[in-house]
Design a protein around this motif. Structure first.
Motif, PDB file in Angstrom:
ATOM      1  N   VAL A 263       0.588   8.266  -9.095  1.00 10.96           N
ATOM      2  CA  VAL A 263       1.296   7.193  -9.747  1.00 10.96           C
ATOM      3  C   VAL A 263       1.945   7.423 -11.196  1.00 10.96           C
ATOM      4  O   VAL A 263       1.232   8.365 -11.673  1.00 10.96           O
ATOM      5  N   ARG A 264       2.902   7.030 -11.479  1.00  7.39           N
ATOM      6  CA  ARG A 264       3.491   7.100 -12.901  1.00  7.39           C
ATOM      7  C   ARG A 264       2.605   6.203 -13.737  1.00  7.39           C
ATOM      8  O   ARG A 264       1.884   5.296 -13.292  1.00  7.39           O
ATOM      9  N   PRO A 265       2.727   6.484 -15.179  1.00  5.23           N
ATOM     10  CA  PRO A 265       1.748   5.546 -15.923  1.00  5.23           C
ATOM     11  C   PRO A 265       2.150   4.074 -15.951  1.00  5.23           C
ATOM     12  O   PRO A 265       3.324   3.712 -15.661  1.00  5.23           O
ATOM     13  N   ARG A 266       1.185   3.258 -15.959  1.00  3.87           N
ATOM     14  CA  ARG A 266       1.697   1.715 -15.850  1.00  3.87           C
ATOM     15  C   ARG A 266       2.306   1.235 -14.645  1.00  3.87           C
ATOM     16  O   ARG A 266       2.497   0.187 -14.363  1.00  3.87           O
ATOM     17  N   GLU A 267       2.017   1.994 -13.528  1.00  2.00           N
ATOM     18  CA  GLU A 267       2.318   1.676 -12.209  1.00  2.00           C
ATOM     19  C   GLU A 267       1.155   1.124 -11.368  1.00  2.00           C
ATOM     20  O   GLU A 267       0.052   1.356 -11.670  1.00  2.00           O
ATOM     21  N   ILE A 268       1.358   0.133 -10.505  1.00  3.72           N
ATOM     22  CA  ILE A 268       0.297  -0.426  -9.888  1.00  3.72           C
ATOM     23  C   ILE A 268      -0.167   0.783  -8.887  1.00  3.72           C
ATOM     24  O   ILE A 268       0.596   1.292  -8.293  1.00  3.72           O
ATOM     25  N   VAL A 269      -1.507   0.766  -8.759  1.00  4.36           N
ATOM     26  CA  VAL A 269      -2.015   1.885  -8.063  1.00  4.36           C
ATOM     27  C   VAL A 269      -2.456   1.570  -6.481  1.00  4.36           C
ATOM     28  O   VAL A 269      -3.326   0.423  -6.319  1.00  4.36           O
ATOM     29  N   PRO A 270      -1.643   1.894  -5.648  1.00  3.51           N
ATOM     30  CA  PRO A 270      -2.042   1.622  -4.169  1.00  3.51           C
ATOM     31  C   PRO A 270      -3.407   2.074  -3.677  1.00  3.51           C
ATOM     32  O   PRO A 270      -3.381   3.365  -4.083  1.00  3.51           O
ATOM     33  N   VAL A 271      -4.409   1.419  -3.123  1.00  3.88           N
ATOM     34  CA  VAL A 271      -5.378   2.038  -2.876  1.00  3.88           C
ATOM     35  C   VAL A 271      -5.559   1.839  -1.259  1.00  3.88           C
ATOM     36  O   VAL A 271      -5.700   0.758  -0.794  1.00  3.88           O
ATOM     37  N   ARG A 272      -5.632   2.813  -0.621  1.00  2.04           N
ATOM     38  CA  ARG A 272      -5.666   2.847   0.892  1.00  2.04           C
ATOM     39  C   ARG A 272      -7.279   3.330   1.061  1.00  2.04           C
ATOM     40  O   ARG A 272      -7.662   4.335   0.878  1.00  2.04           O
ATOM     41  N   LEU A 273      -8.032   2.395   1.952  1.00  2.00           N
ATOM     42  CA  LEU A 273      -9.184   2.566   2.357  1.00  2.00           C
ATOM     43  C   LEU A 273      -9.227   2.674   3.924  1.00  2.00           C
ATOM     44  O   LEU A 273      -8.511   2.074   4.485  1.00  2.00           O
ATOM     45  N   MET A 274     -10.271   3.275   4.440  1.00  2.66           N
ATOM     46  CA  MET A 274     -10.509   3.386   5.928  1.00  2.66           C
ATOM     47  C   MET A 274     -12.200   3.277   6.002  1.00  2.66           C
ATOM     48  O   MET A 274     -12.816   3.983   5.350  1.00  2.66           O
ATOM     49  N   ASN A 275     -12.522   2.605   6.760  1.00  5.18           N
ATOM     50  CA  ASN A 275     -13.843   2.160   7.282  1.00  5.18           C
ATOM     51  C   ASN A 275     -14.120   2.945   8.331  1.00  5.18           C
ATOM     52  O   ASN A 275     -13.644   2.788   9.628  1.00  5.18           O
ATOM     53  N   VAL A 276     -14.833   4.131   8.195  1.00  6.68           N
ATOM     54  CA  VAL A 276     -14.961   4.835   9.609  1.00  6.68           C
ATOM     55  C   VAL A 276     -16.539   4.784  10.003  1.00  6.68           C
ATOM     56  O   VAL A 276     -16.833   5.556  10.866  1.00  6.68           O
ATOM     57  N   SER A 277     -17.085   3.774   9.557  1.00  7.46           N
ATOM     58  CA  SER A 277     -18.530   3.415  10.300  1.00  7.46           C
ATOM     59  C   SER A 277     -18.368   2.500  11.388  1.00  7.46           C
ATOM     60  O   SER A 277     -17.358   1.684  11.564  1.00  7.46           O
ATOM     61  N   GLU A 278     -19.551   1.900  11.978  1.00  6.58           N
ATOM     62  CA  GLU A 278     -19.319   1.357  12.983  1.00  6.58           C
ATOM     63  C   GLU A 278     -19.714  -0.309  12.562  1.00  6.58           C
ATOM     64  O   GLU A 278     -19.605  -1.253  13.206  1.00  6.58           O
ATOM     65  N   GLU A 279     -20.055  -0.376  11.265  1.00  9.61           N
ATOM     66  CA  GLU A 279     -20.448  -1.843  10.531  1.00  9.61           C
ATOM     67  C   GLU A 279     -19.282  -2.202   9.613  1.00  9.61           C
ATOM     68  O   GLU A 279     -18.428  -1.493   9.324  1.00  9.61           O
ATOM     69  N   SER A 280     -19.288  -3.451   9.577  1.00  8.21           N
ATOM     70  CA  SER A 280     -18.182  -4.179   8.788  1.00  8.21           C
ATOM     71  C   SER A 280     -18.660  -3.850   7.281  1.00  8.21           C
ATOM     72  O   SER A 280     -19.757  -3.706   7.072  1.00  8.21           O
ATOM     73  N   LYS A 281     -17.586  -3.704   6.435  1.00 10.03           N
ATOM     74  CA  LYS A 281     -17.810  -3.489   4.879  1.00 10.03           C
ATOM     75  C   LYS A 281     -17.124  -4.781   4.308  1.00 10.03           C
ATOM     76  O   LYS A 281     -15.995  -5.229   4.695  1.00 10.03           O
ATOM     77  N   VAL A 282     -17.625  -5.285   3.510  1.00  6.76           N
ATOM     78  CA  VAL A 282     -17.235  -6.149   2.176  1.00  6.76           C
ATOM     79  C   VAL A 282     -16.902  -5.528   0.879  1.00  6.76           C
ATOM     80  O   VAL A 282     -17.877  -5.080   0.519  1.00  6.76           O
ATOM     81  N   LEU A 283     -15.758  -5.607   0.444  1.00  5.39           N
ATOM     82  CA  LEU A 283     -15.380  -5.347  -0.702  1.00  5.39           C
ATOM     83  C   LEU A 283     -15.226  -6.544  -1.818  1.00  5.39           C
ATOM     84  O   LEU A 283     -14.361  -7.340  -1.642  1.00  5.39           O
ATOM     85  N   HIS A 284     -15.978  -6.665  -2.929  1.00  5.40           N
ATOM     86  CA  HIS A 284     -15.755  -7.755  -3.663  1.00  5.40           C
ATOM     87  C   HIS A 284     -15.033  -7.484  -4.757  1.00  5.40           C
ATOM     88  O   HIS A 284     -14.866  -6.325  -5.003  1.00  5.40           O
ATOM     89  N   THR A 285     -14.581  -8.463  -5.579  1.00 10.34           N
ATOM     90  CA  THR A 285     -13.624  -8.216  -6.691  1.00 10.34           C
ATOM     91  C   THR A 285     -14.459  -7.431  -7.904  1.00 10.34           C
ATOM     92  O   THR A 285     -15.705  -7.530  -7.954  1.00 10.34           O
ATOM     93  N   GLY A 286     -13.933  -6.397  -8.120  1.00  9.67           N
ATOM     94  CA  GLY A 286     -14.413  -5.360  -9.079  1.00  9.67           C
ATOM     95  C   GLY A 286     -15.304  -4.124  -8.772  1.00  9.67           C
ATOM     96  O   GLY A 286     -15.804  -3.366  -9.367  1.00  9.67           O
ATOM     97  N   THR A 287     -15.301  -3.889  -7.269  1.00  7.48           N
ATOM     98  CA  THR A 287     -15.690  -2.937  -6.673  1.00  7.48           C
ATOM     99  C   THR A 287     -15.089  -1.625  -6.990  1.00  7.48           C
ATOM    100  O   THR A 287     -13.891  -1.597  -6.912  1.00  7.48           O
ATOM    101  N   VAL A 288     -15.832  -0.738  -7.605  1.00  4.97           N
ATOM    102  CA  VAL A 288     -15.407   0.609  -7.782  1.00  4.97           C
ATOM    103  C   VAL A 288     -15.001   1.247  -6.414  1.00  4.97           C
ATOM    104  O   VAL A 288     -15.876   1.559  -5.885  1.00  4.97           O
ATOM    105  N   VAL A 289     -13.597   1.651  -6.245  1.00  7.25           N
ATOM    106  CA  VAL A 289     -13.488   2.348  -4.806  1.00  7.25           C
ATOM    107  C   VAL A 289     -12.921   4.016  -5.075  1.00  7.25           C
ATOM    108  O   VAL A 289     -12.654   4.434  -4.322  1.00  7.25           O
ATOM    109  N   GLY A 290     -12.762   4.143  -6.627  1.00  6.76           N
ATOM    110  CA  GLY A 290     -12.213   5.562  -6.539  1.00  6.76           C
ATOM    111  C   GLY A 290     -12.098   5.996  -8.145  1.00  6.76           C
ATOM    112  O   GLY A 290     -12.935   5.048  -8.806  1.00  6.76           O
ATOM    113  N   GLN A 291     -11.633   7.072  -8.390  1.00  7.98           N
ATOM    114  CA  GLN A 291     -11.764   7.569  -9.700  1.00  7.98           C
ATOM    115  C   GLN A 291     -10.213   7.864 -10.214  1.00  7.98           C
ATOM    116  O   GLN A 291      -9.596   8.278  -9.663  1.00  7.98           O
ATOM    117  N   LEU A 292      -9.943   7.377 -11.306  1.00  9.62           N
ATOM    118  CA  LEU A 292      -8.431   7.584 -11.807  1.00  9.62           C
ATOM    119  C   LEU A 292      -8.692   8.980 -12.808  1.00  9.62           C
ATOM    120  O   LEU A 292      -9.516   8.870 -13.669  1.00  9.62           O
TER     121      LEU A 292
END
Length: 127
Positions: A12-41
């Protein structure tokens, strides 16, 4: 991020909203809470300019998977249809997933599942 979860790369360009695409490849449900770190910029330096997917590209520069798709369709198409298909693939390259993990998202189409008076339930995928 936990095991069993994949995060797609994005630029992304600076100051753009960063789209985060996630995929759960496990057999169990995952819950993402506000503030969860999902990657590195990571800031990148120089970018080599390549034609954008919407730009007109010569056939030899059509993405390999799309060139293969067109090649497999050749025997079923007239020369005029083949040319139109080629132009379509070049114009809309960005709409085709490059691999099984290349997910897109849109806010254009909304859907509603009627559950009557019942609360919606969440279930794991099954085969």
């Amino acid at each position: 991020m936990n095991e069993g979860t994949l995060t797609a790369r994005t630029m992304v360009r600076p100051r753009e909203i960063v789209p985060v695409r996630l995929m759960n490849v496990s057999e169990e449900s995952k819950v993402l809470h506000t503030g969860t770190v999902v990657g590195q910029l990571t800031e990148i330096g120089e970018i080599q300019k390549k034609p954008l997917s919407g730009d007109k590209l010569p056939f030899k520069e059509l993405r390999k998977d799309l060139a293969d798709l067109l090649r497999k369709s050749e025997c079923e198409l007239t020369p005029e249809q083949r040319q139109k298909a080629k132009e379509f693939l070049i114009k809309y390259t960005s709409l085709f997933a490059e691999n099984n993990f290349d997910f897109g998202r849109t806010g254009i189409v909304k859907h509603h599942i009627e559950t009557g008076d019942s609360r919606p339930i969440k279930q794991l995928f099954y085969k």
